[in-house]
Design a protein around this motif. Structure first.
Motif, mmCIF file in Angstrom:
data_model
loop_
_atom_site.group_PDB
_atom_site.id
_atom_site.type_symbol
_atom_site.label_atom_id
_atom_site.label_comp_id
_atom_site.label_asym_id
_atom_site.label_seq_id
_atom_site.Cartn_x
_atom_site.Cartn_y
_atom_site.Cartn_z
ATOM 1 N N HIS A 35 0.792 -1.312 0.028
ATOM 2 C CA HIS A 35 -0.063 -0.079 0.028
ATOM 3 C C HIS A 35 0.825 1.362 -0.037
ATOM 4 C CE1 HIS A 35 -3.984 -1.595 0.325
ATOM 5 N NE2 HIS A 35 -3.721 -2.312 1.407
ATOM 6 N N ARG A 36 2.296 1.188 0.075
ATOM 7 C CA ARG A 36 3.350 2.245 -0.189
ATOM 8 C C ARG A 36 2.955 3.151 1.063
ATOM 9 N NH1 ARG A 36 4.189 -1.135 -3.599
ATOM 10 N NH2 ARG A 36 5.026 -0.577 -5.753
ATOM 11 N N VAL A 37 2.491 2.560 2.365
ATOM 12 C CA VAL A 37 2.411 3.323 3.339
ATOM 13 C C VAL A 37 3.394 2.974 4.728
ATOM 14 C CG1 VAL A 37 0.042 3.799 3.230
ATOM 15 C CG2 VAL A 37 0.646 1.838 4.513
ATOM 16 N N SER A 102 5.073 14.770 -2.121
ATOM 17 C CA SER A 102 5.280 14.380 -0.717
ATOM 18 C C SER A 102 5.577 15.533 0.341
ATOM 19 C CB SER A 102 6.704 13.393 -0.587
ATOM 20 O OG SER A 102 6.896 12.946 0.520
ATOM 21 N N TYR A 106 3.110 16.328 3.175
ATOM 22 C CA TYR A 106 3.555 15.698 4.152
ATOM 23 C C TYR A 106 4.760 16.732 4.985
ATOM 24 C CZ TYR A 106 1.015 11.974 2.518
ATOM 25 O OH TYR A 106 -0.215 11.155 2.122
ATOM 26 N N ARG A 112 6.226 9.867 1.598
ATOM 27 C CA ARG A 112 5.284 9.130 0.487
ATOM 28 C C ARG A 112 6.310 8.498 -0.813
ATOM 29 N NH1 ARG A 112 3.124 10.197 -4.460
ATOM 30 N NH2 ARG A 112 0.744 9.869 -4.672
ATOM 31 N N SER A 114 7.445 6.967 -4.033
ATOM 32 C CA SER A 114 7.166 7.188 -5.259
ATOM 33 C C SER A 114 8.020 6.295 -6.124
ATOM 34 C CB SER A 114 7.138 8.631 -5.866
ATOM 35 O OG SER A 114 6.332 9.298 -5.136
ATOM 36 N N ARG A 225 -4.428 1.184 -3.538
ATOM 37 C CA ARG A 225 -3.029 1.734 -2.524
ATOM 38 C C ARG A 225 -3.785 2.567 -1.565
ATOM 39 N NH1 ARG A 225 1.015 -1.422 -4.679
ATOM 40 N NH2 ARG A 225 1.486 -1.350 -6.730
ATOM 41 N N ARG A 227 -2.204 4.624 0.232
ATOM 42 C CA ARG A 227 -1.105 5.776 0.016
ATOM 43 C C ARG A 227 -2.015 6.879 -0.490
ATOM 44 N NH1 ARG A 227 3.381 5.657 -4.250
ATOM 45 N NH2 ARG A 227 1.588 5.407 -5.466
ATOM 46 N N TRP A 228 -2.885 6.625 -1.573
ATOM 47 C CA TRP A 228 -3.721 7.611 -2.293
ATOM 48 C C TRP A 228 -4.600 8.064 -1.510
ATOM 49 C CZ3 TRP A 228 -3.868 3.420 -6.414
ATOM 50 C CH2 TRP A 228 -2.583 3.464 -7.290
ATOM 51 N N LEU A 230 -4.373 8.387 1.867
ATOM 52 C CA LEU A 230 -3.680 9.311 2.834
ATOM 53 C C LEU A 230 -3.498 10.664 2.124
ATOM 54 C CD1 LEU A 230 -0.792 7.125 4.426
ATOM 55 C CD2 LEU A 230 -2.700 8.359 5.496
ATOM 56 N N ASP A 231 -3.265 10.670 0.730
ATOM 57 C CA ASP A 231 -2.879 11.988 0.113
ATOM 58 C C ASP A 231 -4.292 12.761 0.181
ATOM 59 O OD1 ASP A 231 -0.677 11.169 -0.693
ATOM 60 O OD2 ASP A 231 -1.091 10.561 -2.585
#
Length: 381
Positions: A35-37, A102, A106, A112, A114, A225, A227-228, A230-231
């Motif tokens: 999940h890229r977290v 990022s 953040y 984040r 990439s 994911r 991560r998106w 979280l954005d």
């Protein structure tokens, strides 16, 4: 993992996780990376969440986060360098994602992850931008096959890879695939913001345009994911002009997509819905689209690694259609009447006669169905 990702204003009162016997911490770490977290998960764990995570799993997670930090530092320098090259050639460029996003959301390059840098340039400058990247050592992935100029609308970016550094750049002339509507580049440029990355100035879309872009991008990928999401959580907490967001989403026919993003962020991450965003979150189609996205979030799905399992492929095909408005679905269906590259391969004609592919399209399609196997990812019309 979702509990860890929820934005706690007071880390001292975070609930202590109590995994049952046999909790699979290796699987937990794999999901965080998928999940890229993993950078933010590791940071939250170190804020005082006492766990029984095995040391070897923790060591591996820390190593992956260190590698990500080094990668993001490199990409940030490359982003600034390429932006300066474009500026020197008088090519306007907006940075859509990557380390610039990022830092923007953040305040930290490493939070984040990439894999590439997404750059948006005007369509008129795509050829010059292509040549500039090639002259700086980038190799273009020529996967796009086109006839009668359909690349301009059937696709929205080229991919470039630097064989020595491994840096990847996606060069966009559109933010999203057709038939999605989006502002003109001139409009985006007028509303741009400028920030510093790698000691160099780079231009980003305006805050409201960034929200609309992130919502549509996440929706197109099924929010597969976290991560998106979280954005979305991060940008919603910034001072957006929600009246402008709602007005623009209506004009671009994407209000339901904005609502989906807000519903998912609120339901999973506890994102507070600002007072001005209530109308967007309450869109009639938002909740149903959010429910559809749970299909992806509950599974480990990488939409960029075909072939997809049949159930995933069917669901994703339906979901992409559900994201379209009735007008967009009609335009999408009508686009089947435009010739495909496979038609030119099946019946090669001189370029001066390519216009004949329009009336011959039904005949060639039927002939290909009988004589030529359809390649995966090709023309299925």
């Amino acid at each position: 993992m979702i509990e860890l990702l929820r934005d706690k204003r007071n880390p001292g009162i975070c609930p202590e996780p109590d995994p049952s016997d046999g909790f699979d911490w290796r699987r937990f770490a794999e999901l965080a990376v998928h999940h890229r977290v993993h950078p933010i998960v590791l940071r939250r764990l170190k804020l005082g969440w006492r766990t029984d995570m095995p040391q070897h799993v923790l060591d591996r997670l820390e190593a992956q986060c260190r590698n990500n930090t080094l990668r993001m530092l490199f990409l940030s320098g490359e982003t600034g360098r390429i932006a300066c090259l474009f500026r020197d050639r008088n090519i306007r460029v907006l940075v859509l994602k990557g380390p610039a996003l990022s830092l923007d959301l953040y305040g930290d390059l490493s939070i984040r992850p990439s894999g590439d840098v997404d750059l948006l340039v005007p369509l008129a400058d795509i050829g010059e931008a292509d040549r500039l990247l090639r002259s700086n050592g980038y190799v273009k992935d020529d996967y796009i096959r086109t006839v009668l100029g359909d690349w301009r609308w059937r696709h929205h970016h080229y991919a470039f890879l630097h064989p020595e550094t491994g840096a990847k750049i996606e060069l966009h002339w559109r933010m999203h695939p057709w038939p999605a509507r989006e502002p003109s580049f001139d409009t985006l440029w007028e509303r741009r913001r400028t920030t510093m990355i790698g000691g160099r100035p780079v231009d980003l879309p305006g805050l409201e345009d960034t929200f609309l872009f992130l919502a549509a991008h996440g929706a197109r990928h099924g929010w597969s994911r976290l991560r998106w999401l979280l954005d979305i959580d991060r940008i919603v907490r910034q001072p957006l002009g929600w009246d402008r967001v709602i007005a623009e989403s209506r004009r671009l026919e994407c209000g339901h997509i904005c609502g989906q993003a807000l519903q998912l962020a609120a339901g999973l991450l506890g994102t507070p819905i600002p007072a001005g965003a209530g109308r967007a979150a309450d869109h009639p189609r938002a909740y149903g689209l959010a429910e559809e996205a749970l299909f992806y979030i509950g599974r480990v799905i990488n939409l960029h690694s075909p072939p997809l399992p049949p159930d995933v492929a069917r669901h994703h095909s339906r979901h992409l259609l559900h994201l379209m408005t009735p007008r967009q679905r009609l335009m999408y269906r009508l686009s089947y009447l435009h010739p495909y590259h496979a038609d030119a391969e099946a019946l090669p004609l001189p370029k001066s006669l390519h216009f004949l592919y329009f009336p011959l399209r039904p005949v060639i399609w039927a002939w290909r169905k009988v004589r030529v196997p359809v390649r995966s990812g090709g023309d299925s019309a």
